[in-house]
Motif scaffolding. Structure first.
Motif, PDB file in Angstrom:
ATOM      1  N   GLU A   1      -8.460   1.199  26.883  1.00  0.00           N
ATOM      2  CA  GLU A   1      -9.336   0.042  26.663  1.00  0.00           C
ATOM      3  C   GLU A   1      -9.187  -1.070  27.707  1.00  0.00           C
ATOM      4  OE1 GLU A   1      -5.920  -0.331  23.707  1.00  0.00           O
ATOM      5  OE2 GLU A   1      -7.115   1.210  24.638  1.00  0.00           O
ATOM      6  N   SER A   2      -8.291  -0.895  28.668  1.00  0.00           N
ATOM      7  CA  SER A   2      -8.167  -1.950  29.661  1.00  0.00           C
ATOM      8  C   SER A   2      -8.679  -1.453  31.005  1.00  0.00           C
ATOM      9  CB  SER A   2      -6.714  -2.392  29.785  1.00  0.00           C
ATOM     10  OG  SER A   2      -5.972  -1.406  30.436  1.00  0.00           O
TER      11      SER A   2
ATOM     12  N   ASP B   1     -16.883  -4.003  28.233  1.00  0.00           N
ATOM     13  CA  ASP B   1     -15.541  -3.642  28.689  1.00  0.00           C
ATOM     14  C   ASP B   1     -14.454  -4.243  27.787  1.00  0.00           C
ATOM     15  OD1 ASP B   1     -16.464  -2.081  30.845  1.00  0.00           O
ATOM     16  OD2 ASP B   1     -16.727  -3.868  32.091  1.00  0.00           O
ATOM     17  N   ARG B   2     -14.738  -4.250  26.509  1.00  0.00           N
ATOM     18  CA  ARG B   2     -13.781  -4.707  25.487  1.00  0.00           C
ATOM     19  C   ARG B   2     -13.229  -6.097  25.741  1.00  0.00           C
ATOM     20  NH1 ARG B   2     -11.951  -0.002  22.301  1.00  0.00           N
ATOM     21  NH2 ARG B   2     -13.110   1.767  23.123  1.00  0.00           N
TER      22      ARG B   2
ATOM     23  N   ASP C   1     -14.150  -8.453  19.570  1.00  0.00           N
ATOM     24  CA  ASP C   1     -15.538  -8.148  19.219  1.00  0.00           C
ATOM     25  C   ASP C   1     -15.911  -6.760  19.726  1.00  0.00           C
ATOM     26  OD1 ASP C   1     -18.235 -10.043  18.508  1.00  0.00           O
ATOM     27  OD2 ASP C   1     -18.561  -8.094  19.489  1.00  0.00           O
ATOM     28  N   GLU C   2     -16.399  -5.942  18.816  1.00  0.00           N
ATOM     29  CA  GLU C   2     -16.658  -4.552  19.209  1.00  0.00           C
ATOM     30  C   GLU C   2     -17.826  -4.436  20.190  1.00  0.00           C
ATOM     31  OE1 GLU C   2     -18.402  -1.995  16.193  1.00  0.00           O
ATOM     32  OE2 GLU C   2     -18.608  -3.747  14.869  1.00  0.00           O
ATOM     33  N   HIS C   3     -18.677  -5.487  20.280  1.00  0.00           N
ATOM     34  CA  HIS C   3     -19.798  -5.433  21.217  1.00  0.00           C
ATOM     35  C   HIS C   3     -19.456  -6.008  22.590  1.00  0.00           C
ATOM     36  CE1 HIS C   3     -22.188  -4.211  17.846  1.00  0.00           C
ATOM     37  NE2 HIS C   3     -21.847  -5.302  17.177  1.00  0.00           N
TER      38      HIS C   3
ATOM     39  N   MET D   1     -12.032 -10.086  23.079  1.00  0.00           N
ATOM     40  CA  MET D   1     -11.462  -8.757  22.850  1.00  0.00           C
ATOM     41  C   MET D   1     -11.611  -8.219  21.419  1.00  0.00           C
ATOM     42  SD  MET D   1      -8.162  -8.754  25.372  1.00  0.00           S
ATOM     43  CE  MET D   1      -7.430 -10.299  24.866  1.00  0.00           C
TER      44      MET D   1
ATOM     45  N   ARG E   1      -1.062   0.095  23.499  1.00  0.00           N
ATOM     46  CA  ARG E   1      -2.083  -0.691  24.191  1.00  0.00           C
ATOM     47  C   ARG E   1      -1.392  -1.552  25.247  1.00  0.00           C
ATOM     48  NH1 ARG E   1      -7.034  -3.899  22.166  1.00  0.00           N
ATOM     49  NH2 ARG E   1      -6.849  -2.621  20.313  1.00  0.00           N
TER      50      ARG E   1
ATOM     51  N   GLN F   1     -12.520  -7.621  28.415  1.00  0.00           N
ATOM     52  CA  GLN F   1     -11.524  -7.772  29.472  1.00  0.00           C
ATOM     53  C   GLN F   1     -11.944  -8.768  30.553  1.00  0.00           C
ATOM     54  OE1 GLN F   1      -8.357  -5.812  29.839  1.00  0.00           O
ATOM     55  NE2 GLN F   1      -8.805  -5.898  27.660  1.00  0.00           N
TER      56      GLN F   1
END
Lengths: 411, 388
Positions: free
Chosen positions: A272-273, A372-373, A367-369, A365, A34, A375
Motif C-alpha cells: 500500500e505504500s 494511492d491510499r 479513506d478507501e477512495h 490514508m 505495513r 500517500q
C-alpha cells in the motif's frame, strides 16, 4: 535495463554477480507488516523487527559495509557498496532500518574513533542489531548548529552530560547516539566535542526519550533529555574541541557528499505504500479522470509533470557526471547540490501530484477512495522534513554559494 | 544497448574540449569579441555579420568542422559527447562562426546514406553550412517548409537561417511530389537571394533565402526521415552552446558579486543575491548533465536519444533564460549598459532559446512520448508503454 555493470572492475563484476545470485534466493518477499515511506517513520516494534531481520541477513551475506575494513566488520572491498546498492535497488528489497547508523555514524566513527571503539561498535551497526540516532539539533540550535548547549563536564576519565536534544529520529529504538556536545562555554566552535553515547542502556537513568508528533500525525522522531548521563572518555571521537570538524564528516555524509557510499537497499515498502517519483506521478495522472479524459491529457499539467520528470533525470545524471572528472569544474559542486535537489524535487513532485489528484487530494490514508491510499498528502507533508532537516534548503544554498562559488559568508 | 558510465567522454574528448577553450580564449577574449561585434549600438543599424573569418581555416585545419562527419566519409567521426564538449566551449566564448550549423548539417548528412557523400566531402574540405529548414512562420515542426521542389529545382523561401552570411553551402528542406526532401546547394548558385534579418543577437547573423528556380542536388529520397533522426543531435548541440554561455554568465556574475561592494559588504554576502546565483549554478549543472546523457544516448542508445534530447533542450532553454536574466540583474545598473559584456551573452541566450523549440515545446514533445499524444488516436494510454 539499467546501465549498471557496464564499467565494473573485475572485483565489482564478480561481486555484482554474487549479489544478484544471493538476492534471487534471499529476497525477503512481500512485507508481513505495513511499512512506512522511509526508515525515519518507523513507529512500531513489528516494523522494526521485520526490517532488522532483513538488514542482518544482508550484512551476514556481505552486502552491508562492503567498503569498510575487515577489522571493523566490513567487507574490505573497493567501491563495491555501490554495486550492492544497485543490485538491491534492482531487486526491490526493503530498505534498511539503521539509516542514520549506516549513512552518518559509521563513516564518522571510522574516521574519528579509537580503533577498539570501531571494532566494538561497527559490526553491530552494520548488522542493524544496534540502531543509531543523531543528537545534533537542540531547541536553541537549529540552522545555527554550532550554538549547541548540551554540556559534558569532566569527571575523572568520564564525562557527565546534561541538556536537551530535539528532532531525534529513531531515538525510541536506538542503542547508540552520535552527539555534538559543548565542553567549553567560552568558545563557540572550538568549545565543541563529539561523542558516541549508549542511550538505551541508560533510559530512565540519565536519559529520557519523548516522542514528538509530526504534522502528518506520525511519530518517529523525539526529544531526548540528558540528566547526568555518564559516559566513558574512550567514546569521545577525535580530540577535545574538535567536535565541529567531526560533525562536518557526519554532515557531508548525511547530505550524500561523503566519500563512503552508504549502504542503501531497495524501494520495496509494502503493497500500500509507494514513492513520490515522477513515474508514480505519471501513473496517477493516467488514472485520474479530468473532463472527458484524464489528467494526463491536460496540457498545463503535462507541462508541470514534465518539469518533474526532467528534474528527476537531471538529479540522476548529476550523480553520474559527478564521477566523470573531465566534466567537472569543482569537485564539490555536484555532491553538495545533492541533498538540496533531492529534497526540493520530492516536495515539488508531491505538490504537483496533489494538483493532479484534484479534489481527491483531500483524502488521507484512512479513506478507501484516496488515490494511492493517501500517500501523496503524506509525502508532501513529510517532504518538508527533508527540506528542513540536515541543514535547511536556505543553509544548503549558503554552503553552495560560499564553498563552491566563493561568495562572501553570510554569517 | 546501454550507456557507458562516463558518457564515453574519454581522453580525446577532454583534450578537444580543453584545446577549444584555449583557442577561443586566446583568439577572441570577450573584450575583443565586444569590439568586433558591438561596434554600432544603433537599434536601427543595418544588419551586419561580423565574425573572425580568418579563424575559420585554422578551425578547419584542427579538424573541428569535420568532427561529426563519419570516418567512412573522410571526417573524424568523433562521438557526439566530444562534439558537445567543443560546442559547450563555443557557447562559453559566444564565438561568432558557422560551426554549429556545419556540425548540425553533418548529423543530417550522416542520415542521408550515399547521397550525402559529396556534401560531406565539401564539409571536410572546409565549406561552412547554414540550415534552411524553417518556414516564414518560424515553425519548429520540421515537416513544414516554405520551399518547394520540382525534380531538382527549388523555388520559394526559407527563413530564420542561422549564420547564412558566413556559410558557403545551404542544406535545404523542401516539399514536393515525394513529400519533404533535403537538398544541397551553394549559397552563390544562380537564383539564390540572401536577405539579412535585423536581429538582436550580435554574435550571430540570420536571414531569409529566396530560391528562384535554383538547381540543387537532392540528398537521397528519404529526407523527412533523415532529418527526423538527426534532430536529437541538433538539439543536443544547441543545448551545449546554451550551457556554455550560461556558465560564462554564472562565472561573470559571481565575479562581480565577489568584488562589488555595497552596504559595506560584497554583493554576494547578501542571501538575496547569493541564493539566485546558486540557483543559476543548479540550472547550468542540470542542463550539462542532461545534455551529456543525451549525447551519450546518440552514441550508444539511439532508442532513448529523442526523449533525452528533449529533456536537455527543455532544460537548456530554461537555463539560458534564467542565467541571462540573473546576470543582468546581478550586475545592476552597469549590467544594463552597452559597455558591459553581459548583453552579448544575454542576447545570444534569448536567441538560442527560441531557435529549435523552446522549453514548453520540448516538454510538450516529451509528454507526447511519455504520456501519449491526446490529439492522436488511442489517447493517453499509448506511447507510455514505449517509454517505460
Amino acid at each position: 535495463m539499467s546501465d549498471s555493470g557496464k564499467r565494473d572492475s573485475a572485483e565489482q563484476a564478480e561481486f555484482r554477480s554474487y549479489c544478484r545470485d544471493w538476492l534471487a534466493d534471499h529476497h525477503p518477499g512481500e512485507p508481513t507488516v505495513r511499512l512506512p515511506q522511509s526508515p525515519l517513520e518507523i513507529m512500531t516494534r513489528d516494523q522494526l523487527d521485520y526490517l532488522q531481520a532483513w538488514q542482518k541477513a544482508a550484512y551476514d551475506a556481505g552486502l552491508v559495509g562492503c567498503d569498510y575494513p575487515v577489522e571493523v566488520g566490513g567487507g574490505g572491498r573497493k567501491d563495491c557498496q555501490r554495486v550492492a546498492n544497485e543490485e538491491m535497488q534492482a531487486a526491490r528489497t526493503p530498505f534498511f532500518p539503521n539509516v542514520i547508523g549506516l549513512g552518518m555514524a559509521a563513516p564518522t566513527v571510522l574516521h574519528h574513533a579509537r580503533d577498539d571503539v570501531k571494532r566494538e561498535l561497527l559490526p553491530r551497526l552494520f548488522s542493524g542489531e544496534d540502531i543509531w540516532c543523531q543528537g545534533f539539533s537542540e531547541p536553541g540550535a537549529g540552522s545555527d548548529l554550532a550554538s549547541v548547549q548540551t554540556f559534558a563536564e569532566p569527571k575523572g576519565d568520564r564525562w557527565v552530560i546534561n541538556g536537551h536534544k530535539v528532532w531525534t529520529s529513531l531515538a525510541h529504538f536506538a542503542e547508540w547516539m552520535i552527539i555534538l556536545l559543548r565542553t567549553d562555554k567560552s568558545h563557540k566552535y572550538e568549545g565543541l566535542s563529539y561523542f558516541v553515547v549508549p542511550i538505551r542502556a541508560a533510559l530512565g537513568k540519565g536519559v529520557s526519550v519523548r516522542p514528538l508528533i509530526k504534522m502528518t500525525g506520525e511519530t518517529g522522531f523525539n526529544e531526548v533529555i540528558f540528566d547526568g548521563l555518564e559516559v566513558d572518555d574512550r567514546y569521545r571521537l577525535d580530540e577535545l574541541g574538535k567536535g565541529w570538524q567531526v560533525a562536518m564528516t557526519t554532515l557531508l555524509h548525511e547530505r550524500g557528499a561523503g566519500e563512503l557510499q552508504a549502504p542503501r537497499a531497495g524501494g520495496l515498502k509494502s503493497r500500500e505504500s509507494h514513492s513520490a517519483t515522477a513515474r508514480s506521478l505519471l501513473e496517477l495522472a493516467r488514472k485520474t479522470p479530468r473532463g472527458a479524459g484524464t489528467a494526463a491529457d491536460d496540457p498545463v499539467l503535462r507541462d508541470r509533470m514534465m518539469q518533474q520528470v526532467i528534474r528527476e533525470e537531471a538529479l540522476k545524471e548529476n550523480q553520474r557526471r559527478a564521477r566523470v572528472p573531465a566534466l567537472l569544474d569543482h569537485p564539490m559542486r555536484l555532491p553538495l547540490q545533492n541533498k538540496l535537489l533531492a529534497s526540493e524535487l520530492g516536495q515539488d513532485t508531491a505538490r504537483v501530484a496533489l494538483e493532479v489528484a484534484g479534489a481527491a487530494a483531500t483524502l488521507y490514508m484512512a479513506d478507501e477512495h484516496a488515490p494511492d491510499r493517501g500517500q501523496w498528502p503524506l509525502a508532501y507533508m513529510n517532504s518538508f522534513g527533508m527540506t528542513i532537516a540536515a541543514g535547511t534548503s536556505e543553509v544548503q544554498r549558503n554552503i553552495l554559494g560560499e564553498r563552491v562559488l566563493g561568495l562572501a559568508k553570510s554569517k | 544497448m546501454s550507456q557507458p558510465n562516463n558518457y564515453g567522454f574519454g581522453e580525446e574528448a577532454a583534450l578537444l574540449k580543453s584545446s577549444a577553450a584555449k583557442f577561443f580564449a586566446q583568439h577572441l577574449p570577450v573584450d575583443r569579441l565586444h569590439a568586433r561585434v558591438a561596434g554600432s549600438h544603433d537599434p536601427y543599424r543595418c544588419p551586419e555579420a561580423p565574425w573572425p573569418q580568418e579563424l575559420w581555416q585554422p578551425m578547419v585545419d584542427l579538424g573541428w568542422t569535420s568532427l561529426a562527419v563519419p570516418e567512412s566519409a573522410g571526417g573524424l567521426g568523433m562521438p557526439c559527447v566530444a562534439v558537445a564538449g567543443l560546442v559547450e566551449e563555443l557557447g562559453r566564448a559566444a564565438f561568432p562562426c558557422p560551426l554549429l550549423g556545419t556540425l548540425a548539417a553533418s548529423y543530417i548528412l550522416a542520415e542521408c546514406g550515399d547521397a550525402g557523400h559529396t556534401a560531406q566531402q565539401e564539409i571536410v574540405e572546409g565549406c561552412a553550412v547554414a540550415l534552411a529548414l524553417t518556414d516564414k512562420t518560424g515553425s519548429w515542426d520540421i515537416a513544414s517548409s516554405g520551399v518547394t521542389y520540382d525534380g531538382e529545382v527549388l523555388s520559394g523561401g526559407a527563413h530564420f537561417i542561422q549564420d547564412v552570411r558566413k556559410a558557403t553551402r545551404l542544406l535545404v528542406s523542401a516539399s514536393g511530389a515525394q513529400g519533404l526532401q533535403l537538398f544541397w546547394v551553394s549559397v552563390d548558385a544562380d537564383g539564390v537571394g540572401v536577405e539579412p534579418d535585423a536581429i538582436v543577437d550580435l554574435t550571430r547573423d540570420q536571414g531569409r533565402v529566396t530560391f528562384n528556380g535554383v538547381a540543387a542536388s537532392r540528398l537521397g529520397d528519404a529526407g523527412a526521415a533523415a532529418l527526423d533522426r538527426a534532430m536529437p543531435a541538433l538539439w543536443v548541440l544547441l543545448a551545449a552552446d546554451m550551457a556554455g554561455a550560461a556558465e560564462w554568465l554564472l562565472q561573470t556574475s559571481v565575479e562581480y558579486a565577489r568584488s562589488r561592494q555595497q552596504f559595506d559588504h560584497p554583493l554576494g554576502f547578501f542571501q538575496a543575491v547569493k541564493h539566485p546565483l546558486v540557483d543559476v549554478m543548479i540550472h547550468v549543472d542540470a542542463t550539462r548533465s542532461l545534455l551529456y546523457s543525451a549525447a551519450c544516448a546518440i552514441d550508444h542508445e539511439p532508442g532513448r536519444a529523442r526523449q533525452l534530447a528533449h529533456m536537455a533542450q527543455a532544460s537548456a532553454c530554461d537555463t539560458a533564460a534564467f542565467s541571462a536574466g540573473r546576470a543582468v540583474q546581478t550586475h545592476g545598473g552597469i549590467g544594463f549598459t552597452w559597455e558591459c559584456y553581459v548583453h552579448l551573452y544575454f542576447k545570444r541566450q534569448k536567441h538560442s532559446e527560441v531557435l529549435w523549440g523552446d522549453a514548453t515545446w520540448h516538454r510538450a514533445r516529451l509528454a507526447d512520448i511519455l504520456l501519449g499524444d491526446p490529439a492522436a488516436a488511442g489517447g493517453s494510454a499509448q506511447g507510455a508503454e514505449a517509454a517505460a
